[in-house]
Design a protein around this motif. Structure first.
Motif, PDB file in Angstrom:
ATOM      1  N   THR A  18     -20.994   2.867 -37.522  1.00 33.26           N
ATOM      2  CA  THR A  18     -21.488   1.486 -37.458  1.00 33.26           C
ATOM      3  C   THR A  18     -20.335   0.504 -37.681  1.00 33.26           C
ATOM      4  N   THR A  19     -19.483   0.823 -38.641  1.00 36.39           N
ATOM      5  CA  THR A  19     -18.337  -0.038 -38.946  1.00 36.39           C
ATOM      6  C   THR A  19     -17.350  -0.063 -37.777  1.00 36.39           C
ATOM      7  N   ALA A  20     -17.062   1.109 -37.211  1.00 36.26           N
ATOM      8  CA  ALA A  20     -16.100   1.172 -36.103  1.00 36.26           C
ATOM      9  C   ALA A  20     -16.605   0.376 -34.897  1.00 36.26           C
ATOM     10  N   VAL A  21     -17.858   0.611 -34.512  1.00 33.96           N
ATOM     11  CA  VAL A  21     -18.416  -0.068 -33.334  1.00 33.96           C
ATOM     12  C   VAL A  21     -18.500  -1.574 -33.560  1.00 33.96           C
ATOM     13  N   THR A  46     -19.935   6.974 -29.093  1.00 38.64           N
ATOM     14  CA  THR A  46     -20.076   6.962 -27.637  1.00 38.64           C
ATOM     15  C   THR A  46     -21.481   6.493 -27.230  1.00 38.64           C
ATOM     16  N   THR A  47     -22.510   7.089 -27.844  1.00 43.80           N
ATOM     17  CA  THR A  47     -23.875   6.726 -27.456  1.00 43.80           C
ATOM     18  C   THR A  47     -24.273   5.343 -28.001  1.00 43.80           C
ATOM     19  N   SER A  48     -23.680   4.950 -29.141  1.00 45.89           N
ATOM     20  CA  SER A  48     -23.957   3.603 -29.673  1.00 45.89           C
ATOM     21  C   SER A  48     -23.557   2.518 -28.683  1.00 45.89           C
ATOM     22  N   LEU A  49     -22.576   2.827 -27.837  1.00 45.76           N
ATOM     23  CA  LEU A  49     -22.122   1.848 -26.850  1.00 45.76           C
ATOM     24  C   LEU A  49     -22.830   2.052 -25.508  1.00 45.76           C
ATOM     25  N   GLY A  50     -23.875   2.885 -25.512  1.00 44.65           N
ATOM     26  CA  GLY A  50     -24.682   3.053 -24.316  1.00 44.65           C
ATOM     27  C   GLY A  50     -24.099   4.013 -23.301  1.00 44.65           C
ATOM     28  N   LEU A  51     -23.071   4.776 -23.696  1.00 44.44           N
ATOM     29  CA  LEU A  51     -22.503   5.759 -22.773  1.00 44.44           C
ATOM     30  C   LEU A  51     -23.096   7.129 -23.039  1.00 44.44           C
ATOM     31  N   GLU A  52     -23.160   7.953 -21.977  1.00 43.29           N
ATOM     32  CA  GLU A  52     -23.620   9.318 -22.166  1.00 43.29           C
ATOM     33  C   GLU A  52     -22.445  10.158 -22.634  1.00 43.29           C
ATOM     34  N   SER A  53     -22.725  11.131 -23.497  1.00 47.20           N
ATOM     35  CA  SER A  53     -21.628  12.018 -23.881  1.00 47.20           C
ATOM     36  C   SER A  53     -21.361  12.957 -22.697  1.00 47.20           C
ATOM     37  N   ALA A  54     -20.074  13.121 -22.391  1.00 49.97           N
ATOM     38  CA  ALA A  54     -19.691  13.869 -21.188  1.00 49.97           C
ATOM     39  C   ALA A  54     -19.213  15.262 -21.563  1.00 49.97           C
ATOM     40  N   ASP A  82     -12.535  -0.728 -24.387  1.00 50.40           N
ATOM     41  CA  ASP A  82     -12.279   0.540 -23.721  1.00 50.40           C
ATOM     42  C   ASP A  82     -12.606   1.656 -24.699  1.00 50.40           C
ATOM     43  N   ILE A  83     -12.945   2.826 -24.139  1.00 48.87           N
ATOM     44  CA  ILE A  83     -13.326   3.938 -25.019  1.00 48.87           C
ATOM     45  C   ILE A  83     -12.726   5.258 -24.533  1.00 48.87           C
ATOM     46  N   LEU A  84     -12.336   6.062 -25.492  1.00 47.04           N
ATOM     47  CA  LEU A  84     -12.017   7.465 -25.257  1.00 47.04           C
ATOM     48  C   LEU A  84     -13.198   8.210 -25.881  1.00 47.04           C
ATOM     49  N   ALA A  85     -14.090   8.688 -25.023  1.00 49.58           N
ATOM     50  CA  ALA A  85     -15.423   9.113 -25.466  1.00 49.58           C
ATOM     51  C   ALA A  85     -15.449  10.571 -25.919  1.00 49.58           C
ATOM     52  N   VAL A 215     -32.003  -3.559 -41.367  1.00 51.65           N
ATOM     53  CA  VAL A 215     -32.714  -2.687 -40.434  1.00 51.65           C
ATOM     54  C   VAL A 215     -32.190  -2.850 -38.997  1.00 51.65           C
ATOM     55  N   ARG A 216     -31.713  -4.044 -38.649  1.00 51.49           N
ATOM     56  CA  ARG A 216     -31.184  -4.273 -37.291  1.00 51.49           C
ATOM     57  C   ARG A 216     -29.968  -3.386 -36.997  1.00 51.49           C
ATOM     58  N   LEU A 217     -29.162  -3.157 -38.047  1.00 47.32           N
ATOM     59  CA  LEU A 217     -27.988  -2.293 -37.863  1.00 47.32           C
ATOM     60  C   LEU A 217     -28.420  -0.866 -37.552  1.00 47.32           C
ATOM     61  N   GLY A 218     -29.548  -0.446 -38.124  1.00 47.76           N
ATOM     62  CA  GLY A 218     -30.058   0.886 -37.855  1.00 47.76           C
ATOM     63  C   GLY A 218     -30.678   0.998 -36.463  1.00 47.76           C
ATOM     64  N   GLU A 219     -31.230  -0.115 -35.974  1.00 48.54           N
ATOM     65  CA  GLU A 219     -31.922  -0.071 -34.670  1.00 48.54           C
ATOM     66  C   GLU A 219     -30.965  -0.141 -33.479  1.00 48.54           C
ATOM     67  N   ALA A 220     -29.912  -0.960 -33.612  1.00 47.70           N
ATOM     68  CA  ALA A 220     -29.064  -1.270 -32.458  1.00 47.70           C
ATOM     69  C   ALA A 220     -28.561  -0.031 -31.689  1.00 47.70           C
ATOM     70  N   PRO A 221     -28.069   1.034 -32.411  1.00 54.43           N
ATOM     71  CA  PRO A 221     -27.504   2.163 -31.665  1.00 54.43           C
ATOM     72  C   PRO A 221     -28.527   2.873 -30.781  1.00 54.43           C
ATOM     73  N   SER A 222     -29.802   2.862 -31.191  1.00 56.38           N
ATOM     74  CA  SER A 222     -30.787   3.591 -30.385  1.00 56.38           C
ATOM     75  C   SER A 222     -31.034   2.879 -29.051  1.00 56.38           C
ATOM     76  N   PHE A 223     -30.614   1.613 -28.967  1.00 54.27           N
ATOM     77  CA  PHE A 223     -30.697   0.904 -27.681  1.00 54.27           C
ATOM     78  C   PHE A 223     -29.355   0.896 -26.961  1.00 54.27           C
ATOM     79  N   GLY A 224     -28.379   1.602 -27.532  1.00 54.26           N
ATOM     80  CA  GLY A 224     -27.038   1.612 -26.937  1.00 54.26           C
ATOM     81  C   GLY A 224     -26.402   0.239 -26.954  1.00 54.26           C
ATOM     82  N   ARG A 225     -26.725  -0.556 -27.975  1.00 49.60           N
ATOM     83  CA  ARG A 225     -26.196  -1.914 -28.030  1.00 49.60           C
ATOM     84  C   ARG A 225     -25.478  -2.157 -29.349  1.00 49.60           C
ATOM     85  N   THR A 226     -24.532  -3.079 -29.302  1.00 48.38           N
ATOM     86  CA  THR A 226     -23.827  -3.432 -30.536  1.00 48.38           C
ATOM     87  C   THR A 226     -24.658  -4.464 -31.283  1.00 48.38           C
ATOM     88  N   ILE A 227     -24.398  -4.614 -32.563  1.00 47.29           N
ATOM     89  CA  ILE A 227     -25.160  -5.564 -33.376  1.00 47.29           C
ATOM     90  C   ILE A 227     -24.900  -7.005 -32.928  1.00 47.29           C
TER      91      ILE A 227
END
Ligand code: ADP
Ligand code: MG
Length: 263
Positions: A18-21, A46-54, A82-85, A215-227
């Motif tokens: 959460t802190t990194a993203v 990776t998934t917190s940013l809405g990307l699929e793990s490859a 940019d991301i190195l996933a 609670v918003r910080l807990g929800e955001a990753p499940s939508f692949g979105r940042t806070i």
């Protein structure tokens, strides 16, 4: 400036990802060129940013063959990052890295190929002190340690400190403790306030900004979105925005001090 900051703590669930993203996203939105590196086989960053793990995960390929790194980084749209996933198969890299003479330095080699193109590289570590985290620390200018405002918050920080000393002695003498981040603070609990005091006493490098349980910080990753995008006015977003500013101030002050001492 190409600074590498690694987020580490071998405890799971303390707020590393959460802190990194959140920091990466706020800093990028403010105009910094930011790369995030997901060193955790769980791939939560990776998934917190809405990307699929490859499969195989790009970070795995970069660790095995550092010169390939530029071709393995992708933009994490719509963010300016940019991301190195990562992905589950990264778990297999641990054994391979242990068998290589420079297995603890592979991330440093990979980032050497590309870091001059960024202001900041933020590395998210798995919840262990294994060879992946050691790669993250060996490649870093500084380490950020999230600590959850909870019973036994300081437990485990002694072994993290030992690992930092070992990495400094053997691999990366310049590694700094950039700061400790207090996370999941609950102002209603006396315990939370006690932990804040205790951690500040042990680590003067603790940031002034404290991240509340939100609670918003807990929800955001499940939508692949940042806070910043999901709930920009939430207490969690405001706290991470403040932390991003405090981090930047701290890094710039350090760079200025270094320049002054060289002059
Ligand atoms: P780690 O990477 O250290 O394992 P995470 O960042 O994944 O920890 O956080 C663990 C869980 O707690 C995740 O579900 C995350 O969404 C949630 N979380 C993190 N920080 C907060 C917070 N300040 N308030 C509420 N939930 C949080
Ligand atoms: Mg994580």
């Amino acid at each position: 400036m190409g600074l590498v900051i690694t987020v580490a703590n071998q405890k799971g669930g303390v707020g590393k990802t959460t802190t990194a993203v959140s920091l990466a996203d706020f800093l990028a939105a403010a105009g910094s060129r930011v790369l995030v590196v997901d060193l955790d086989p769980q791939g939560n960053l990776t998934t917190s940013l809405g990307l699929e793990s490859a499969s195989p995960p790009p970070v795995y390929l970069a660790l095995l063959d550092p010169p390939r790194t530029p071709g393995l980084i992708v933009p994490a749209r719509p963010y300016r990052l940019d991301i190195l996933a990562s992905g589950p198969d990264l778990a297999g890299a641990e054994v391979e890295l242990l068998g290589l003479p420079d297995g603890r330095l592979r991330l440093r080699l990979a980032l050497a190929e590309i870091k001059s193109g960024y202001d900041l590289v933020l590395v998210d570590c798995p919840p262990s002190l294994g060879i992946l985290t050691v790669n993250g620390l060996a490649a870093a200018d500084g380490v950020l340690v999230p600590v959850q405002c909870e019973f036994l918050a300081l437990e485990g920080l002694a072994s993290l400190s030992r690992t930092l000393s070992l990495v400094r002695a053997e691999l990366n003498p310049g590694l700094m403790l950039t700061g400790v981040v207090l996370t999941m603070f609950d102002g209603r609990l006396g315990l939370s306030r006690q932990v804040v005091e205790e951690v500040r006493r042990f680590f003067p490098e603790t940031f002034d900004t404290v991240i509340p349980r939100n609670v918003r910080l807990g929800e955001a990753p499940s939508f692949g979105r940042t806070i910043r995008e999901y709930a920009p006015t939430s207490p969690g977003a405001r706290a991470y925005e403040a932390l991003a500013l405090e981090l930047m101030d701290r890094l710039l002050a350090k760079l200025t001090a270094e320049e002054a001492s060289r002059a």
